[in-house]
Design a protein around this motif. Structure first.
Motif, PDB file in Angstrom:
ATOM      1  N   LYS A  79     -32.726  -7.632  23.080  1.00  0.00           N
ATOM      2  CA  LYS A  79     -32.198  -6.291  22.786  1.00  0.00           C
ATOM      3  C   LYS A  79     -32.245  -5.407  24.007  1.00  0.00           C
ATOM      4  O   LYS A  79     -31.428  -4.503  24.163  1.00  0.00           O
ATOM      5  CB  LYS A  79     -32.981  -5.668  21.625  1.00  0.00           C
ATOM      6  N   ALA A 110     -25.092  -7.465  23.711  1.00  0.00           N
ATOM      7  CA  ALA A 110     -24.109  -8.118  22.839  1.00  0.00           C
ATOM      8  C   ALA A 110     -22.734  -8.103  23.500  1.00  0.00           C
ATOM      9  O   ALA A 110     -22.011  -9.103  23.518  1.00  0.00           O
ATOM     10  CB  ALA A 110     -24.040  -7.420  21.480  1.00  0.00           C
ATOM     11  N   ASP A 187     -23.882  -7.632  17.172  1.00  0.00           N
ATOM     12  CA  ASP A 187     -23.931  -6.591  16.134  1.00  0.00           C
ATOM     13  C   ASP A 187     -22.571  -6.516  15.415  1.00  0.00           C
ATOM     14  O   ASP A 187     -21.575  -7.059  15.896  1.00  0.00           O
ATOM     15  CB  ASP A 187     -24.293  -5.244  16.751  1.00  0.00           C
ATOM     16  N   GLU A 189     -20.238  -4.448  15.169  1.00  0.00           N
ATOM     17  CA  GLU A 189     -19.120  -3.953  15.973  1.00  0.00           C
ATOM     18  C   GLU A 189     -18.447  -5.074  16.770  1.00  0.00           C
ATOM     19  O   GLU A 189     -17.228  -5.078  16.945  1.00  0.00           O
ATOM     20  CB  GLU A 189     -19.655  -2.880  16.946  1.00  0.00           C
ATOM     21  N   GLN A 191     -18.627  -8.385  15.987  1.00  0.00           N
ATOM     22  CA  GLN A 191     -18.271  -9.546  15.158  1.00  0.00           C
ATOM     23  C   GLN A 191     -16.785  -9.893  15.280  1.00  0.00           C
ATOM     24  O   GLN A 191     -16.416 -11.048  15.462  1.00  0.00           O
ATOM     25  CB  GLN A 191     -18.562  -9.266  13.665  1.00  0.00           C
TER      26      GLN A 191
END
Lengths: 294, 294, 294, 294, 294
Positions: A79, A110, A187, A189, A191
């Motif tokens: 993260k 991400a 996350d 957003e 995907q």
């Protein structure tokens, strides 16, 4: 957010980072393995990914030919950190990292992971194009003149496509994992973006399947061409035999030390017999063709 | 925690242990069967596993060649006991037990089971490498000279890969069972390790599939090489026939006891006729090559 | 608990039992059908099963050969009754019923059903062994001398394996049904036993698949052997042609009624010309071998 | 309950019924389509089914041969009405309607639909038997004498089986749909009957798969027979060549106009030379056989 | 409701619409990609679809032949707008838009989308018919005279069917997506219509599979025809050899400069020897035929 970039999994820095970020020993072992394959594994603290960028490398056996070659990227995406272990000589890896830095520098991991993965997948299309060209060339060549060299190339591409397919299947499974695993760093957003990349990989796999079908077609063409040519050669041989047969038989007959052969004493014997021979040959060829044997 | 190690399923000690730990008669029967295959079966009290370590054994037919061979380990892993029945002559079994003793001695049976399973799976990679080498050799050999011996070796490896694949498929199912069965001795802490082993087995299976593809390629190369050679031999035969034809026909003609042949009385007849023969042969070869029949 | 044993589905006793125990007309119809296949069907009151025991029967065409043959058992297993309809001439059926009587007489029908099913499945292993032996023999024979008889046997075994596979697939589905259908007569205590039988059937199916692979290998060996032999025969023909060519051409030349041939008048002409012929032949063979055409 | 029976989907009566019972336009379109395939579609008010009865029709090309042919039945089965559109010339359709009238006349439409479907499926078994006979004949014929006519028949049956398989797969899916769709007209009482029909269709499909396997075997036998015969012909050619070679070479040698040949002046020269020729031939044949070349 | 129709994805109008209706950048990128494949993607605000209408185009290589060709339609179907990007030269696209305008103009976008999709799928049937005709022609031709041109056409159709199959598989998945995705623009009223279209696509895919089977049959026929012809040619060659053999051998024998040959001095020697030669030939042919070698 820190982004650590290492050039080798044996860099002592990796050991420090492993302690700092609590990296799992199995992941370190994977990163150091010679034969690691594309995979994604998500734990509570970070997502570990192995990717295989492809690039066109000059073939050492044929300097004018390019050949798709794989290198390796290991990623630890947490993260609040990103660790990448890359082969610095691979231009596709360069392009991926460069795009990630340019478009995603201020972003969370991400997005960086997506950008790197997407660039790598985009580069596979050039490998597919490369094979499309080569298969087209082979298909043309095999109709003109089926030689063992072409056969060797067909089997070489088959072998390379087996490898490419394996990398793509694993990449597809990795994309699926990134979408579905609740632990994954991706996350909601992102995907949709990963799904887009997934669609690309599925389309690439589809192309590889098509190319394998086409190669099998090419192989079938090769085999039928060889059969056809054997058949042609047989026919030539038979035509030659048919032409020779009356000449040999009749000349043999007149070569006998016997009495009572017609025209034996005639001054134009050779002419008559020659004419008879030619007539026989023509008749024989006509019969064979009529019976569809030639 | 007691670890009982037996060298044979017929050891009377096994009967005692069966009574003490309530082992199921079907599992004892499996352990004593000649043809048991890799499996895992979990009951309320213990997990029963049959594993098949591989090792390279000198081939009795070819003393310089090594050949992958399977032995058998039966395991009964309860919460407070471990029973192993092994073939004491197998080096891979030795390595697995030795590593389990070294790394897992103070541990609970789940860790011991993982260590033994992981060592056995690691050893399969050497069998795969062995086949990679042999297939590479065969592929080179088949292009140079396709002989029936090479064919025999291709089919022998195909047969061995069928066996290896069967062991690997069963080992993969066993790993899956260990992860998913709620009765399994494997506790959550070791799930990730078993999943790693599972990934290795999947990669091994992938390699076996690739090797079967490559063997089929090699077989195709063999068959096309034989077709090609038949074709080549046919062409040689046809060229020989083509060369012979004019010589035989013309010499036959001049061998006839007839009158009226040109040059019959000329003192240089043989020269003229010889020249005519060579011209005919050259012309015929030229025509055949022009028509792409040779 | 009553156990009714009938020798034929047309026994009038069956009609009585059908009324007494409320047997479904579709099941009676199945029992009387000539072409019934292995199946299990569980209703509220009883489980209906069709099983196919295998036994080795002397082949009428070849009295020294045994041939796997199927007979049929129909079972109606209710909570308080068992009806079996069997072919009394089948030794495997005998063995199954005998074992059920010995080990399960005082027991409830679930145990009887398991004992019969397990004995029948055990007997399939002897059919598999029978095919293993025959395929081994064929494989050896096909390398030595590929004859059409061997081909006939390969296709005969392929046909028999198709039948055996069908019986095994249906038996596997029947075992699955017995484990999973909530109506099934099999109680939790016997679930593990049926699962063991299921595992045996899966292993048997695996063996059948392996044998089909091996038969396909044998067929490939046959085909390549025939190609190889055609190739060999072609080469022999070409060598003969090569040996004959100079002899025929040169003797033809010296057979011509022409003047001006060298050695024509020499008293040792035959010797010189003979020597020239042999030299030409040797040279030709050497060139062909050098060019790898032979 | 009214049962409307029409002979054509273009009957104006159908339009009236469509208005009266609210038939969906897509179903009417399907019923009128030339290329409709077997399907079942259940709406709130009725179940629409397209079925394909099979019957043996005299082959116009070979009047002694029968050929499986498909006709079409369209059914609209509501809770209180049944509409059937059939080809009145098809005997299987006749049989199905006749049985439905006899056994189900007083019943509700679910039973009628089952009776029609079951009779149609029963008739497929005769088509399968027809192919079994023809494949058996072909298999015997192909071993005896592989001719192009047999090849043509093999491919014709392959083509017909592709069609039959398609009809059966769709019928299987239709049976599944009738069992599972909550809107389906089939009530719980008839579920078991439909499942029985479903089992029959699955068994039929299994038979079709077996027949395709057998046809592929027959094709393989054909191909290997042709290869074998080529090989045989080659050997005959080589034996002829071998027999001819010494006769031609030696007679050529003695035909030369040269001096110094042995036995040239002997009164029994022909005898000696003839004997030498026969000895050479025998020796050559012996060597070739010894070397396993023939 | 506005319906924007654009002729190119590079129309600046599209940028405006993208801003107005919040179109996703990934969809714009897809619309502009050269190699986009059939897909449907539904977001919260609109459904994005890429479709591939097929039309028969004159083949530039053979002006009398038509060839199925694909164009592309991109659709953005929101609740209150429709954007279509089409190739204006494609007649199938024209037909689809024209029908949508005629039957669906006052309707909401779900109906328009259905009408366009359904027209496009209907047009695929003509492509399938086109291939049916060509495969029928090829099958007839291959039995009569297997030429390399036919082979080329078989492989060309195989290649085209691979492309068609890919488009159909993606269209099937798109139909499934339109039925199942809760975000899809298709409302419950049109679900049944889309299911009908889906059934058509499944039937088309079934036809493509059948055609691939038929093409493989045709290829097998080709290969067996070539084998058969090789076999025939071999037999002709052998018959010629058989006919020639006695003539050559006997005439060679009587050509020898030796004494002691029978009939040597007879005035009708040629007659006797000629008769002997013909007898030998007939005998040889009879023996070969008797032994089933010819």
């Amino acid at each position: 957010m820190p982004w650590y970039q290492l050039d080798s999994p044996y860099d002592p820095k990796l050991e420090e980072l492993a302690k700092q970020y609590n990296l799992h020993p199995l992941h370190l072992e994977d990163a150091r393995s010679e034969e690691e394959s594309v995979k994604v594994d998500s734990g509570a603290r970070y997502t570990f990914a192995v990717l295989k960028p492809v690039y066109l490398k000059t073939d050492p056996d044929a300097p004018t030919e390019k050949m798709p070659t794989f290198s390796t990227i290991d990623l630890f995406a947490g993260k609040d950190f990103l660790i990448t272990i890359v082969d610095p000589t691979c231009p596709s890896t360069d392009a991926a990292l460069e795009r990630a830095r340019r478009e995603g520098a201020d972003d969370h991991p991400a997005r960086l992971l997506y950008l790197i993965l997407d660039t790598i997948v985009d580069r596979y299309f050039s490998a597919i194009d490369h094979y499309d060209d080569r298969i087209d060339q082979l298909e043309d060549a095999v109709f003109d003149s089926p030689t063992p060299e072409i056969l060797g190339q067909i089997f070489a591409i088959k072998r390379e496509l087996i490898d490419l397919r394996r990398v793509l299947v694993n990449t597809r499974d990795a994309c699926l994992h990134l979408q579905r695993d609740p632990n994954s760093i991706i996350d909601p957003e992102h995907q949709l973006y990963i799904r887009d990349t997934y669609d690309h990989v599925v389309r690439l796999l589809d192309s590889v399947e098509t190319q394998r079908d086409l190669l099998n077609n090419t192989l079938d063409i090769y085999l039928t061409s060889v059969s056809n040519r054997t058949n042609e050669v047989m026919k030539v041989l038979t035509v030659l035999g048919t032409i020779a047969l009356p000449a040999i038989a009749i000349s043999g007959i007149y070569g006998m030390n016997l009495k009572g052969l017609p025209f034996e004493e005639s001054p134009h014997g050779a002419l008559f017999v020659g004419f008879a021979t030619i007539t026989c040959t023509a008749l024989l060829l006509f019969v064979l063709r009529r019976m569809k044997w030639l």
